[in-house]
Design an enzyme around this catalytic site. Structure first.
Site, PDB file in Angstrom:
ATOM      1  N   GLY A  45      63.498  51.928  29.239  1.00 32.47           N
ATOM      2  CA  GLY A  45      64.859  52.138  28.778  1.00 32.47           C
ATOM      3  C   GLY A  45      65.810  51.481  29.767  1.00 32.47           C
ATOM      4  N   GLN A  50      73.623  50.347  34.314  1.00 30.41           N
ATOM      5  CA  GLN A  50      72.589  49.859  35.242  1.00 30.41           C
ATOM      6  C   GLN A  50      72.666  48.346  35.467  1.00 30.41           C
ATOM      7  OE1 GLN A  50      69.244  52.079  33.120  1.00 30.41           O
ATOM      8  NE2 GLN A  50      68.612  52.222  35.259  1.00 30.41           N
ATOM      9  N   CYS A  96      63.218  55.876  37.343  1.00 26.52           N
ATOM     10  CA  CYS A  96      64.410  55.160  36.890  1.00 26.52           C
ATOM     11  C   CYS A  96      64.448  53.806  37.588  1.00 26.52           C
ATOM     12  CB  CYS A  96      65.646  55.985  37.244  1.00 26.52           C
ATOM     13  SG  CYS A  96      67.191  55.211  36.733  1.00 26.52           S
ATOM     14  N   LEU A  97      64.776  52.760  36.859  1.00 26.16           N
ATOM     15  CA  LEU A  97      64.844  51.415  37.449  1.00 26.16           C
ATOM     16  C   LEU A  97      65.861  51.348  38.591  1.00 26.16           C
ATOM     17  CD1 LEU A  97      64.746  49.164  34.237  1.00 26.16           C
ATOM     18  CD2 LEU A  97      62.866  49.569  35.848  1.00 26.16           C
ATOM     19  N   HIS A 138      67.257  60.633  28.866  1.00 32.16           N
ATOM     20  CA  HIS A 138      67.419  60.018  30.201  1.00 32.16           C
ATOM     21  C   HIS A 138      68.499  58.918  30.148  1.00 32.16           C
ATOM     22  CE1 HIS A 138      65.674  58.273  34.088  1.00 32.16           C
ATOM     23  NE2 HIS A 138      66.458  57.305  33.648  1.00 32.16           N
ATOM     24  N   GLU A 139      68.422  58.059  29.139  1.00 29.20           N
ATOM     25  CA  GLU A 139      69.386  56.950  29.034  1.00 29.20           C
ATOM     26  C   GLU A 139      70.777  57.460  28.669  1.00 29.20           C
ATOM     27  OE1 GLU A 139      68.503  54.208  30.295  1.00 29.20           O
ATOM     28  OE2 GLU A 139      66.395  54.752  30.341  1.00 29.20           O
ATOM     29  N   HIS A 142      72.649  58.435  31.617  1.00 30.60           N
ATOM     30  CA  HIS A 142      73.231  57.299  32.355  1.00 30.60           C
ATOM     31  C   HIS A 142      74.650  56.979  31.897  1.00 30.60           C
ATOM     32  CE1 HIS A 142      70.292  55.650  35.109  1.00 30.60           C
ATOM     33  NE2 HIS A 142      69.329  55.671  34.210  1.00 30.60           N
TER      34      HIS A 142
HETATM   35 NI    NI Z   1      67.242  55.532  34.489  1.00 31.38          NI
END
Ligand code: NI
Length: 184
Positions: A45, A50, A96-97, A138-139, A142
């Site tokens: 995702g 991000q 998470c990235l 999760h996204e 963000h």
């Molecule tokens: Ni994330």
């Protein structure tokens, strides 16, 4: 185009994102670039903040989680709203990235009812379950300025403080391109 991923500590990851009201070619180009960025980093995702855009847009690819790829989805969500979450909370070790090398159990409800817009601007209402719902939750966090580590105990978060500080300074081994807020 592949964007660098903003690292933990970047204030854009803490901002509530703005509603999108223009559905044009520029938006479609951004979506293409975000898919390329997500795939280049093997993400499941990616949310717009991000990559440095404070707008209500994210995409998920939950096909990675099942051997039968048809169980997952690869989809973009614009101006999403979670109308309802239901079921008994379950734990899964999330990552998470923007926060590489850290994984922690997060409890989330297994079913969600979502309202969102497609890249064409069409409004849809749809239910999602299991791992697909989790990645969406999760996204969605963000674009509200929330990170998965906000869901763990204050004690656990305290233990991660040093690691998180290192991430914001770029002291982390990561094979995709990142932008670190405190790198000198
Ligand atoms: Ni994330």
């Amino acid at each position: 185009m592949i964007y660098p991923i903003r690292a933990y500590g970047d204030p854009i990851l803490r901002a509530k994102c703005q509603t999108i009201d223009v559905f044009d070619g520029e938006l479609n180009q951004l979506i293409d670039a975000m898919y390329q960025t997500m795939d280049a980093s093997d993400g499941v995702g990616l949310a717009a903040p991000q990559i440095g855009k404070s707008i209500r847009l994210f995409m998920i690819d939950s096909t990675h989680f099942s051997e039968n790829k048809s169980e997952g989805i690869r989809q973009v969500f614009i101006n999403p709203e979670i109308i309802r979450e239901s079921g008994d909370e379950w734990a899964f070790e999330e990552g998470c990235l923007s926060i590489p090398e850290i994984r922690e159990d997060v409890y989330r409800k297994p079913s969600i009812l979502m309202k969102y817009q497609t890249p064409e601007g069409t409004i849809r209402e749809e239910e999602f379950n299991g791992m697909t719902a989790r990645v969406i939750q999760h996204e969605y966090d963000h674009i509200e300025g929330v990170l998965f580590i906000d869901h763990i105990s204050a004690f656990k978060r305290q233990l991660l403080k040093g690691k998180l500080n290192n991430i914001s300074r770029g002291k982390v081994n990561v094979r995709y391109r990142m932008k670190f807020p405190k790198r000198g």
